[in-house]
Scaffold this active site. Structure first.
Site, PDB file in Angstrom:
ATOM      1  N   HIS A 110      -5.117  34.054  -6.583  1.00 15.21           N
ATOM      2  CA  HIS A 110      -6.447  33.260  -7.701  1.00 15.21           C
ATOM      3  C   HIS A 110      -6.771  32.345  -6.584  1.00 15.21           C
ATOM      4  O   HIS A 110      -6.846  32.101  -5.961  1.00 15.21           O
ATOM      5  CB  HIS A 110      -5.059  31.907  -8.223  1.00 15.21           C
ATOM      6  CG  HIS A 110      -6.008  31.750  -9.661  1.00 15.21           C
ATOM      7  ND1 HIS A 110      -7.558  31.166  -9.317  1.00 15.21           N
ATOM      8  CD2 HIS A 110      -5.581  31.145 -10.640  1.00 15.21           C
ATOM      9  CE1 HIS A 110      -7.811  30.346 -10.315  1.00 15.21           C
ATOM     10  NE2 HIS A 110      -6.367  29.893 -11.319  1.00 15.21           N
ATOM     11  N   HIS A 130      -7.364  35.710 -17.206  1.00 16.04           N
ATOM     12  CA  HIS A 130      -7.120  34.909 -16.366  1.00 16.04           C
ATOM     13  C   HIS A 130      -5.941  35.344 -15.777  1.00 16.04           C
ATOM     14  O   HIS A 130      -6.065  35.322 -14.289  1.00 16.04           O
ATOM     15  CB  HIS A 130      -6.976  33.191 -17.290  1.00 16.04           C
ATOM     16  CG  HIS A 130      -6.530  32.489 -16.617  1.00 16.04           C
ATOM     17  ND1 HIS A 130      -7.543  32.296 -14.820  1.00 16.04           N
ATOM     18  CD2 HIS A 130      -5.559  31.808 -16.174  1.00 16.04           C
ATOM     19  CE1 HIS A 130      -7.240  31.147 -14.603  1.00 16.04           C
ATOM     20  NE2 HIS A 130      -6.066  30.181 -14.442  1.00 16.04           N
ATOM     21  N   CYS A 186     -10.446  26.299 -12.145  1.00 18.93           N
ATOM     22  CA  CYS A 186     -10.755  28.199 -12.973  1.00 18.93           C
ATOM     23  C   CYS A 186     -11.641  29.045 -13.664  1.00 18.93           C
ATOM     24  O   CYS A 186     -12.236  29.959 -12.954  1.00 18.93           O
ATOM     25  CB  CYS A 186      -9.286  28.528 -13.208  1.00 18.93           C
ATOM     26  SG  CYS A 186      -8.107  27.671 -12.358  1.00 18.93           S
TER      27      CYS A 186
END
Length: 635
Positions: A475, A437, A281
């Site tokens: 995401h 995040h 990520c």
């Protein structure tokens, strides 16, 4: 004197819309915009979604009826809102209510007769099973008799437990914007994003290239999962299992480095640094870090930093789903006390720092353009901010590879310390914010908030502003931190902090004593510092310290002096005018993507190599060979 990497453009696409000129950010904070910004946002999204287009100088709908810009919200507003951000997975990707799969069956005879069928001889498997008796017939056919059981797989469907994703706006189709030649969706999005970013600078790309030596330009980009649709690796791995053939393109175009290659080969013509690194990520930040380091070292003067991921496929969704990582229907019903017959609100699938049940997959492509500060002033580039450093640290020993660890404590603390050393404690304590995040998992809300809590305690920060873009766009994996950077630049420009509107309240187990996490958008005033944070699974942690345009300009004035800044202001006027021209064109859907398929390819015979450097056709400056090295003390 270390060069300062400054941001001079950003473009891309995700579930919120186009990145340039903060369109995607403005979609997220739509209800907090003034009337003009709101109208422009609806116009840009309406053309992006192909609800309206320009025909003979007039805006028209799909039926050929003229439409005024002032009427777009009234006519298409609900459709635009419904077709952006996180929502139920659309059938363009796959049918979440009837997802294809293969049902295994074992066929047995119902009496003493054997199983028998006829087929073409060429369709027989190799080798023919020993229990099959094959009899040749006329017309190149055969009759097969099977005395034993027969295992078969039949096309079937199932109700997918995961039904939401952050998808590109409904109707957006990059494949029709250029000659896409059956390319995977992620690479189509890359072409769009790179064009959007470069054009958002207001600078002619050839002028940029001619301003520096050819090897002082770099492209830094990657995906994580790769191109997993049928035109890439997804089609490659299942083709033979489905009785199809592997194409000549699927392997090459499926690689996770292809976004870098496509930008170089088909948009910029770059012959300088080409770099791809993946870090789950944190991939966008990993590539940003490489670009920042190269600019600071003088190896690169212009950097194109990118990441792309378009992996909303049944296979990828099931992979994450079987890890219990994604928000599913059952979990959402449980959170909202719904019955098994009630449909969840898929818009609220992603709930960072609230009561949640997993993250929501998204798709996106983000590209930012960086220059060293001297070149930016020389060209009159419009400066959106700067990136003094990006910190990356691993987690050390762990049990589960996907569990968090100490690495993100290190990156966040380093970033806060850097901000303090640059701008002082007051700026950190009162004019900084975090792009979290914020993956929307129960574990993340606790572990990530604890990091912020401890860093805030250390640096005496109260009410540290936190926002989480994954609440809106999902995401997107590789470009996720690019989504966060785009929001940070929007906050710097508009002074509106996006609230996490998908949550009713902050969860009780979140460490929120020193944090300011709200569920509505609000005026935050001028912000000086943004922290882009990523906690990638596997131990890929990264945090970028990003400074606002206002702070960056003050730094440049201190370094370069009044005369240089005055000259810069004069040059910047025409650049801003060019930016406004592109913005107006983009809002009308006139993108005119550059796709240089073979256009400007360099002939080997035209390359001139000398003792001092190399000359390449199409570049004003030559590549100079270094006459010094770093090992003088060893010779």
């Amino acid at each position: 004197m270390t060069a300062l990497p400054v941001i001079v453009g950003m473009g891309g696409i995700n579930a919120a819309g186009r990145t340039s000129f903060h369109q995607g950010y403005r979609r997220i904070v739509l209800d907090a915009l003034n009337a003009q910004d709101r109208s422009e946002t609806f116009l840009g999204l309406a053309t992006l979604m192909n609800l309206v287009s320009v025909v003979d100088g007039n805006l028209q709908d799909s039926n050929g009826n003229n439409v005024e810009q002032s009427d777009i919200e009234a006519r298409f507003g609900e459709q635009i809102i419904a077709g952006t951000l996180i929502r139920k997975i659309e059938k363009e990707h796959f049918d979440a209510d009837a997802t294809p799969w293969q049902q295994k069956m074992t066929l047995k005879t119902s009496d003493e007769n054997a199983i028998a069928f006829e087929t073409r001889a060429r369709d027989l498997p190799t080798p023919v099973p020993a229990s099959w008796n094959v009899q040749e017939l006329d017309g190149k056919k055969v009759k097969v008799t099977i005395a034993a059981e027969l295992d078969v797989k039949l096309d079937s469907t199932r109700d997918n437990p995961i039904k939401s994703a952050g998808q590109f706006p409904t109707g957006f189709d990059p494949s029709i914007m250029y000659n896409s030649r059956y390319q995977p969706r992620g690479l189509q999005a890359t072409i769009f994003a790179a064009n959007d970013a470069i054009k958002s600078t207001g600078l002619d790309w050839q002028r940029i290239m001619n301003s520096v030596e050819p090897d002082k330009i770099g492209t830094y980009s990657a995906s994580v999962i790769g191109q997993m649709d049928d035109k890439g690796l997804g089609g490659l791995v299942k083709a033979r299992q489905q009785g199809d053939r592997v194409s000549t393109k699927q392997l090459a175009l499926g690689l996770n480095t292809m976004s870098t290659d496509f930008i170089n080969a088909y948009v910029t013509g770059n012959v300088g640094t080409t770099f791809s690194t993946s870090g789950a990520c944190a991939t966008f930040l990993y590539n940003l870090r490489a670009a920042v380091n190269d600019i600071q070292a003088g190896r690169t003067r212009v950097a194109v930093v990118a990441s792309v991921e378009c992996a909303i496929t049944p296979e990828v969704v099931e992979g994450f789903g079987n890890m219990s990582a994604l928000a599913n229907v059952e979990g959402l019903r449980r959170l909202d006390n719904l019955s098994s017959e009630q449909e969840p609100d898929y818009r609220k699938s992603s709930r960072p720092f609230g009561e949640n049940c997993g993250f929501t997959l998204g798709e996106g492509a983000q590209v930012t353009i960086l220059m060293d500060d001297a070149l930016a002033l020389e060209l009159g580039a419009d400066i959106m901010g700067s990136v003094p450093d990006v910190f990356v640290n691993a987690d050390g020993i762990k049990k589960s590879i996907t569990s968090p660890g100490p690495g993100n404590y290190i990156t966040m603390a380093k970033s806060a310390a850097l901000a303090t050393s640059l701008l002082g404690k007051d700026a950190l304590q009162n004019r900084s914010f975090i792009l979290a995040h914020g993956s929307s998992t129960p574990q993340n809300r606790v572990t990530e908030s604890l990091i912020y809590h401890k860093v805030a305690q250390t640096f005496a920060i109260d009410n540290w502003k936190v926002t989480a873009p994954k609440a809106y766009v999902g995401h997107t994996i590789a470009p996720a931190s690019g989504d966060q950077l785009a929001i940070a630049l929007g906050v710097f420009s508009h002074n509106i902090m996006p609230g996490i509107t998908t949550i009713d309240k902050v969860a009780d187990d979140v460490y929120a004593d020193h944090l300011d996490i709200r569920n509505s958008h609000y005026d935050c005033g001028d912000m000086d510092i943004a922290f882009i944070n990523s906690k990638g699974f596997g131990g890929n942690n990264a945090t970028a310290t990003v400074l606002s345009a206002k702070v960056t300009m003050q730094m440049l004035a201190k370094r370069h002096g009044e005369k240089a800044m005055s000259d810069y202001a004069d040059k910047n006027t025409s650049v801003v005018a060019a930016q406004n021209t592109y913005k107006a064109q983009a809002d009308l859907g006139k993108y005119e993507l550059v796709y240089r398929f073979g256009d400007g390819a360099i002939d080997d015979n035209d390359i001139v190599i000398g003792e001092d450097g190399i000359e390449l056709p199409g570049f004003d400056k030559a590549i100079s060979f270094s006459t010094t090295h770093s090992y003088q003390d060893m010779f």
